[in-house]
Design a protein around this motif. Structure first.
Motif, mmCIF file in Angstrom:
data_model
loop_
_atom_site.group_PDB
_atom_site.id
_atom_site.type_symbol
_atom_site.label_atom_id
_atom_site.label_comp_id
_atom_site.label_asym_id
_atom_site.label_seq_id
_atom_site.Cartn_x
_atom_site.Cartn_y
_atom_site.Cartn_z
ATOM 1 N N PHE A 140 0.828 -1.202 0.000
ATOM 2 C CA PHE A 140 0.000 0.000 0.000
ATOM 3 C C PHE A 140 0.864 1.256 0.000
ATOM 4 N N TYR A 141 1.844 1.305 0.871
ATOM 5 C CA TYR A 141 2.672 2.512 0.944
ATOM 6 C C TYR A 141 3.635 2.628 -0.237
ATOM 7 N N LEU A 142 3.999 1.520 -0.842
ATOM 8 C CA LEU A 142 4.752 1.598 -2.087
ATOM 9 C C LEU A 142 3.864 2.158 -3.193
ATOM 10 N N PHE A 143 2.614 1.722 -3.238
ATOM 11 C CA PHE A 143 1.654 2.294 -4.195
ATOM 12 C C PHE A 143 1.531 3.802 -4.006
ATOM 13 N N LEU A 144 1.380 4.258 -2.766
ATOM 14 C CA LEU A 144 1.253 5.693 -2.514
ATOM 15 C C LEU A 144 2.518 6.443 -2.916
ATOM 16 N N THR A 145 3.671 5.820 -2.730
ATOM 17 C CA THR A 145 4.932 6.431 -3.154
ATOM 18 C C THR A 145 4.938 6.658 -4.666
ATOM 19 N N ARG A 146 4.511 5.630 -5.415
ATOM 20 C CA ARG A 146 4.458 5.765 -6.870
ATOM 21 C C ARG A 146 3.375 6.769 -7.290
ATOM 22 N N LEU A 147 2.236 6.745 -6.607
ATOM 23 C CA LEU A 147 1.132 7.633 -6.963
ATOM 24 C C LEU A 147 1.487 9.101 -6.723
ATOM 25 N N ALA A 148 2.296 9.366 -5.705
ATOM 26 C CA ALA A 148 2.649 10.745 -5.371
ATOM 27 C C ALA A 148 3.430 11.426 -6.484
ATOM 28 N N GLU A 149 3.925 10.648 -7.445
ATOM 29 C CA GLU A 149 4.573 11.252 -8.611
ATOM 30 C C GLU A 149 3.595 12.123 -9.408
ATOM 31 N N TRP A 150 2.303 11.837 -9.265
ATOM 32 C CA TRP A 150 1.292 12.563 -10.038
ATOM 33 C C TRP A 150 0.844 13.854 -9.367
ATOM 34 N N GLY A 151 1.155 14.017 -8.087
ATOM 35 C CA GLY A 151 0.727 15.210 -7.374
ATOM 36 C C GLY A 151 0.353 14.888 -5.950
ATOM 37 N N PRO A 152 -0.154 15.875 -5.204
ATOM 38 C CA PRO A 152 -0.496 15.666 -3.795
ATOM 39 C C PRO A 152 -1.496 14.530 -3.609
ATOM 40 N N LEU A 153 -1.254 13.688 -2.607
ATOM 41 C CA LEU A 153 -2.139 12.551 -2.359
ATOM 42 C C LEU A 153 -3.490 12.983 -1.813
ATOM 43 N N GLY A 154 -3.593 14.198 -1.341
ATOM 44 C CA GLY A 154 -4.868 14.686 -0.841
ATOM 45 C C GLY A 154 -5.769 15.254 -1.916
ATOM 46 N N GLY A 155 -5.268 15.359 -3.136
ATOM 47 C CA GLY A 155 -6.063 15.912 -4.227
ATOM 48 C C GLY A 155 -6.706 14.836 -5.075
ATOM 49 N N SER A 156 -7.446 15.266 -6.071
ATOM 50 C CA SER A 156 -8.094 14.332 -6.990
ATOM 51 C C SER A 156 -7.051 13.744 -7.946
ATOM 52 N N VAL A 157 -7.095 12.422 -8.108
ATOM 53 C CA VAL A 157 -6.109 11.717 -8.933
ATOM 54 C C VAL A 157 -6.848 10.938 -10.024
ATOM 55 N N PRO A 158 -6.418 11.027 -11.284
ATOM 56 C CA PRO A 158 -7.090 10.273 -12.354
ATOM 57 C C PRO A 158 -6.996 8.766 -12.126
ATOM 58 N N ALA A 159 -8.004 8.046 -12.591
ATOM 59 C CA ALA A 159 -7.996 6.586 -12.469
ATOM 60 C C ALA A 159 -6.782 5.978 -13.159
ATOM 61 N N GLU A 160 -6.373 6.549 -14.284
ATOM 62 C CA GLU A 160 -5.215 6.009 -14.991
ATOM 63 C C GLU A 160 -3.940 6.141 -14.159
ATOM 64 N N ALA A 161 -3.823 7.223 -13.406
ATOM 65 C CA ALA A 161 -2.659 7.380 -12.533
ATOM 66 C C ALA A 161 -2.667 6.325 -11.434
ATOM 67 N N MET A 162 -3.849 6.029 -10.888
ATOM 68 C CA MET A 162 -3.969 4.967 -9.893
ATOM 69 C C MET A 162 -3.583 3.621 -10.496
ATOM 70 N N ALA A 163 -4.073 3.368 -11.705
ATOM 71 C CA ALA A 163 -3.760 2.109 -12.376
ATOM 72 C C ALA A 163 -2.265 1.984 -12.634
#
Length: 291
Positions: A140-163
């Motif tokens: 989970f925290y590795l996923f969040l590390t990779r996801l944070a490349e797209w921007g702040p984790l508290g903001g709206s994130v596109p589904a493709e970025a999550m994927a």
């Protein structure tokens, strides 16, 4: 070994049937997967309401009580059969951070041997939030590390970025833990992941079964078709078909599936999403906005 369930709906809806009364509900499956349960639901707040138990869901009255009270647009549930980590609340899914909820069905191969290497991939500001001893929480925290490349984790994130972040997590972990070149299930990590921020919901399939549905009144053929961008009213994900019949479609191995905030169905391939992740490390991630 665990079982997961995800639900997204255009309007708030009850999930008691899927969790308790359906022919193959999570309550029924908990006779085998007996090492705890968890339910995360999203209401008016950005962060989920999360309930956990450490006993079998089928014999814990709190599981039925919570299930009967939930009516929401987004729900994630999990029942656990412990493989890594003791049976205790801190090891119970869903894991959550800010607006994010995450569950895992599977096990990382030889996790004890690779634990330090997995943790080294997690940004230190996120790594300090790890509370338990499971492989799942570290994913989970590795996923969040990779996801944070797209921007702040508290903001709206596109589904493709999550994927993409899920696919990158799977690729990084499998490169460390799998027997190179092997297709034998026992020699590959099993990583069925499911994550949501309360709006988009995305899941992966690797070395475990996974099924999706658009509900009793939906069109299962739309989920089997090769094209995506299919608008839905409901979207359900589960480790096993909850009722059998034509309402559930299997997800292909190494696929990523999900819906965006508008409930539009999407499908991707892990290999395509994670292309280049094993190359040079990206810049430092941005963790702003989450707590």
């Amino acid at each position: 070994m665990c079982r997961l369930f995800g639900f997204r709906s255009a309007v708030p809806a009850a999930v008691h049937t899927a969790l308790v009364t359906e022919r193959n509900s999570l309550l029924i499956q908990s006779r085998e997967h007996k090492d705890g349960w968890g339910i995360a639901s999203y209401g008016q707040e950005c962060s989920p309401l999360v309930a956990h138990g450490v006993g079998p869901a089928h014999s814990d009255p709190d599981f039925e009580r919570v299930s009967s009270q939930v009516s929401a647009r987004t729900v994630v549930a999990h029942i656990r059969l412990a493989s890594v980590g003791a049976v205790e609340i801190r090891n119970s899914h869903p894991f959550h951070y800010g607006r994010w909820s995450f569950v895992h069905n599977g096990t990382l191969r030889e996790f004890a041997k690779h634990k330090a290497a997995v943790e080294a991939l997690i940004h230190p500001e996120l790594r300090v939030n790890i509370k338990g001893t499971t492989d799942s929480e570290r994913c989970f925290y590795l996923f969040l590390t990779r996801l944070a490349e797209w921007g702040p984790l508290g903001g709206s994130v596109p589904a493709e970025a999550m994927a993409r972040a899920l696919a990158e997590t799977m690729t990084l972990v499998s490169t460390m833990t799998d027997v190179p070149g092997s297709r034998e299930p026992k020699e590959r990590s099993a990583m069925n992941f499911l994550v949501t921020d309360g709006e988009a919901m995305v899941a992966t399939r690797r070395n475990r079964t996974l099924f999706i549905s658009s509900g009793i009144g939906g069109c299962p053929e739309a989920l089997r078709a090769p094209h995506t961008d299919v608008p839905l009213q409901q979207f359900l994900i589960a480790s096993e078909s909850l009722c059998g019949g034509p309402h559930w479609a299997p997800v292909d191995e190494e696929d990523v599936v999900g819906v965006d905030a508008r409930l539009v169905f999407r499908r991707w391939k892990v290999q395509t999403l994670a292309e280049g992740v094993l190359g040079p490390r990206p810049p430092e991630p941005n963790h702003g906005g989450a707590a």
